[in-house]
Design an enzyme around this catalytic site. Structure first.
Site, PDB file in Angstrom:
ATOM      1  N   LYS A  17      -6.528  27.767 -45.941  1.00  0.00           N
ATOM      2  CA  LYS A  17      -5.621  28.931 -45.924  1.00  0.00           C
ATOM      3  C   LYS A  17      -4.290  28.594 -46.555  1.00  0.00           C
ATOM      4  O   LYS A  17      -3.723  29.381 -47.303  1.00  0.00           O
ATOM      5  CB  LYS A  17      -5.357  29.327 -44.467  1.00  0.00           C
ATOM      6  CG  LYS A  17      -5.992  30.616 -44.072  1.00  0.00           C
ATOM      7  CD  LYS A  17      -5.502  31.090 -42.729  1.00  0.00           C
ATOM      8  CE  LYS A  17      -5.377  30.089 -41.723  1.00  0.00           C
ATOM      9  NZ  LYS A  17      -5.674  29.675 -40.576  1.00  0.00           N
ATOM     10  N   LYS A 187     -22.995  37.930 -43.364  1.00  0.00           N
ATOM     11  CA  LYS A 187     -22.833  38.306 -41.948  1.00  0.00           C
ATOM     12  C   LYS A 187     -21.625  37.638 -41.279  1.00  0.00           C
ATOM     13  O   LYS A 187     -20.874  38.299 -40.555  1.00  0.00           O
ATOM     14  CB  LYS A 187     -24.125  37.995 -41.184  1.00  0.00           C
ATOM     15  CG  LYS A 187     -24.216  38.659 -39.822  1.00  0.00           C
ATOM     16  CD  LYS A 187     -24.567  40.134 -39.899  1.00  0.00           C
ATOM     17  CE  LYS A 187     -26.060  40.335 -40.038  1.00  0.00           C
ATOM     18  NZ  LYS A 187     -26.426  41.717 -40.312  1.00  0.00           N
ATOM     19  N   CYS A 381       9.203   3.605 -46.746  1.00  0.00           N
ATOM     20  CA  CYS A 381       9.676   3.613 -45.363  1.00  0.00           C
ATOM     21  C   CYS A 381       9.216   2.341 -44.635  1.00  0.00           C
ATOM     22  O   CYS A 381       9.784   1.279 -44.860  1.00  0.00           O
ATOM     23  CB  CYS A 381       9.239   4.897 -44.669  1.00  0.00           C
ATOM     24  SG  CYS A 381      10.334   5.347 -43.305  1.00  0.00           S
ATOM     25  N   HIS A 515      11.142   9.107 -47.994  1.00  0.00           N
ATOM     26  CA  HIS A 515       9.779   9.526 -48.364  1.00  0.00           C
ATOM     27  C   HIS A 515       9.804  10.354 -49.659  1.00  0.00           C
ATOM     28  O   HIS A 515       9.838  11.586 -49.596  1.00  0.00           O
ATOM     29  CB  HIS A 515       9.153  10.348 -47.235  1.00  0.00           C
ATOM     30  CG  HIS A 515       8.830   9.533 -46.036  1.00  0.00           C
ATOM     31  ND1 HIS A 515       7.654   8.837 -45.911  1.00  0.00           N
ATOM     32  CD2 HIS A 515       9.540   9.276 -44.910  1.00  0.00           C
ATOM     33  CE1 HIS A 515       7.638   8.195 -44.757  1.00  0.00           C
ATOM     34  NE2 HIS A 515       8.777   8.441 -44.137  1.00  0.00           N
ATOM     35  N   GLU A 517       7.484  11.065 -51.530  1.00  0.00           N
ATOM     36  CA  GLU A 517       6.285  11.902 -51.684  1.00  0.00           C
ATOM     37  C   GLU A 517       6.509  13.333 -51.190  1.00  0.00           C
ATOM     38  O   GLU A 517       5.747  14.230 -51.534  1.00  0.00           O
ATOM     39  CB  GLU A 517       5.090  11.256 -50.966  1.00  0.00           C
ATOM     40  CG  GLU A 517       5.103  11.300 -49.444  1.00  0.00           C
ATOM     41  CD  GLU A 517       5.862  10.149 -48.787  1.00  0.00           C
ATOM     42  OE1 GLU A 517       6.733   9.557 -49.457  1.00  0.00           O
ATOM     43  OE2 GLU A 517       5.603   9.866 -47.596  1.00  0.00           O
TER      44      GLU A 517
HETATM   45  N1  GLN Z   1       8.318   3.027 -37.992  1.00  0.00           N
HETATM   46  C1  GLN Z   1       9.402   2.942 -38.914  1.00  0.00           C
HETATM   47  C2  GLN Z   1      10.663   3.560 -38.370  1.00  0.00           C
HETATM   48  O1  GLN Z   1      10.632   4.331 -37.458  1.00  0.00           O
HETATM   49  C3  GLN Z   1       9.044   3.575 -40.244  1.00  0.00           C
HETATM   50  C4  GLN Z   1       8.808   5.035 -40.131  1.00  0.00           C
HETATM   51  C5  GLN Z   1       8.091   5.575 -41.327  1.00  0.00           C
HETATM   52  O2  GLN Z   1       7.497   4.834 -42.091  1.00  0.00           O
HETATM   53  N2  GLN Z   1       8.115   6.876 -41.505  1.00  0.00           N
HETATM   54  O3  GLN Z   1      11.718   3.290 -38.878  1.00  0.00           O
END
Ligand code: GLN
Length: 543
Positions: A17, A187, A381, A515, A517
């Site tokens: 969705k 159906k 991260c 992040h 991404e």
């Molecule tokens: N566990 C790590 C932290 O809290 C990294 C978190 C993550 O990779 N999003 O800092």
């Protein structure tokens, strides 16, 4: 005034969705309209932030720091419109809002009920914080007939009535092919629409997922039984890449059916060249690379949805196919040989975000392998934190370095900031023991130092990237690491939080605390992913 498109799902879950709504929004956008997308989730969690990724897939974070459903990632990747806190709500949050008001006495002694109080709160949410958008798409999570989603269904039914010609309903169903009978079956769709109509919602458009083309006669039959115009019964066939969905929908007349349902006759034709180019790059690549992703939730790829899409975007930018080898990091802990067995021949290694002790030492080993063997390494991260620990242990003269996330090391080079600002506090919960929302969340600025690889890749002096973590690399270890050949190339504007760490004498070794991404799009691949895939491609020519 904005027009509302409500999207519900029937028959089975996982029909896509979110993707369907996102692709429709991109088609409306391609016709010049301004769109907005939001999602109503029927579960009781206040947000998906505390859910295990195996339960619910990735938790998508917005610029304004909301922890949301992963469908918001699809919305952003297809429309480029940044989602906000106000674009995702759950039953839990709705009830929390209503109960808070009740405790404050806002209801003036009334009996607080699902109708009208909960449904009003849902309607307020669905229609709030709209600017000058032409269309607002509202997806309702779950499947029609679920007990949990009933208040949401009732709320959108009421909205349909109130908004009149400014609201339509799209229902996504499945038309299965029964091999034994050699037939497509209508159906389940009929029953699903019957269920929807029993709660007062008449769909305007049916979007029918099917593995086989649905003949016009069958579509007419569905339309007749479901009280929908035959041209508004749209087949949604499987496609080669998700980025082909907008093109396929347009071919089937989906966007025309939507405009028709609103009575819009003068809409411009869509410009789909952007999607044509993306699909061409996906299905006619000039080469391929293989990337090892060393993580923890590898059995459920939805747990790394944005990451796998961003790798594809990096491939789109370089016109190569990206093959991902998902590796459970724990395998490197049990057996040393696993490193060379699994990583020889891969063109790059990526350690994504993660939480907790399980598999962490395996990630550290993967970072070490990439550093020593000069294989491109991207640490995101947790992946950056592990690379920093690895550097401190192997090159910084701190063999016992670690993170306070899973122990007390000598020293903790990664920890909660208060540990080094105010003594040794390791409390990660708020005062009332609440685990939700205790992280650094959302977009923060990052200054890029001149002369570094990160600065060259971004081509900018400051960027804004999204965060979701509790722990930080302690800036106090900068000197030790920089003497060992690392460079802290990205820092928070105050200079106290390391955001990017790279190795100078390595083809591509970059760790980021944020992040990236979450911001990559097929039509605007994130510079770090574009550069990482390019590095993998260069490396593939060496091995
Ligand atoms: N566990 C790590 C932290 O809290 C990294 C978190 C993550 O990779 N999003 O800092």
């Amino acid at each position: 005034m904005a027009r509302f498109i409500f999207v519900t799902g029937g028959v089975v879950s996982s029909l896509g969705k979110g993707l369907a709504g996102a692709a429709l929004a991109s088609l409306l956008q391609a016709r010049g309209y301004k769109v907005r997308m939001r999602k109503l989730d029927p579960y009781i969690n206040v947000d998906p932030g505390t859910m295990n990724p195996y339960e619910h897939g990735e938790c998508y974070v917005t610029d304004d720091g909301a922890e949301t459903d992963l469908d918001l990632g699809h919305y952003e990747r297809f429309t480029g419109v940044a989602s906000k806190q106000s674009d995702n709500v759950t039953t839990g949050r709705i009830y929390q809002t209503v109960i808070r008001k009740e405790r404050r006495g806002d209801y003036l002694g009334a009996t607080v009920q699902v109708i009208p109080h909960i449904t009003n709160a849902i309607k307020e949410f669905a229609t709030a914080d709209i600017e000058d958008e032409d269309f607002v798409l509202v997806e309702i999570g779950g499947t029609v007939g679920d007990i949990e989603s009933l208040p949401f269904m009732e709320a959108i039914r009421q909205l349909g009535n109130e908004l009149r010609n400014n609201a339509i309903f799209i229902h996504l169903t499945l038309v299965p092919y029964i091999a034994a009978a050699g037939e497509l079956k209508t159906k389940p769709t009929q029953h699903s629409v019957k269920e929807l109509r029993s709660i007062g919602i008449q769909p305007d458009i049916l979007l029918c997922r099917s593995e086989q083309p649905i003949p016009a006669g069958q579509r007419a039959k569905i339309g007749q039984f479901c009280n929908v115009a035959p041209e508004a019964v749209i087949q949604a066939l499987d496609v080669r890449t998700i980025y082909e969905v907008p093109l396929s929908y347009h071919k089937e007349g989906f966007d025309d059916a939507v405009l028709n349902a609103f009575g819009i006759e003068d809409a411009p034709e869509p410009d789909l060249s952007k999607w044509e180019d993306i699909v061409d790059r996906c299905i006619n690549p000039d080469g391929e690379v293989s990337i090892a992703v060393v993580g923890k939730y590898i059995e459920l790829q939805d747990a790394y949805k944005s990451l796998s899409e961003s790798l594809i975007h990096g491939g789109i930018a370089n016109k190569v196919k990206v093959n991902v080898d998902w590796i459970e990091s724990e395998v490197f802990e049990q057996n040393e040989e696993a490193l060379s067995e699994r990583l020889t021949g891969v063109h790059a290694i990526l350690v994504p975000g993660g939480f907790g002790e399980r598999g962490a030492e395996g990630k550290i080993k993967a970072a070490s392998y990439a550093r020593i063997n000069k294989i491109p390494y991207f640490g995101i991260c947790y992946g950056m934190q592990m690379a920093v620990i690895e550097g401190c242990r192997s090159l910084g003269g701190l063999p016992n370095a670690g993170t306070s996330e899973f122990g007390n090391f000598d020293p903790n080079v990664v920890g909660i900031m208060t540990e080094w600002t105010k003594g040794n506090e390791t409390e990660t919960r708020s005062a009332d023991g609440d685990l939700g929302g205790t992280m650094r969340l959302g977009a923060y600025p990052c200054d890029l130092l001149e002369g570094t690889q990160a600065r060259e890749i971004y081509g900018e002096a400051q960027v804004h990237e999204r965060h979701r973590h509790r722990y930080e690399v302690n800036i106090a270890y900068r000197d030790i690491l920089e003497k060992a050949g690392y460079k802290f190339s990205g820092l928070s504007p105050h200079g106290d939080l390391p955001e990017i760490v790279e190795i100078t004498d390595h083809p591509w070794f970059i760790g980021v605390q944020f992040h990236p991404e979450l911001k990559s799009k097929p039509f605007e691949p994130h510079p770090l992913f574009e550069s990482f895939i390019k590095a993998a491609l260069d490396h593939s020519r060496l091995v």
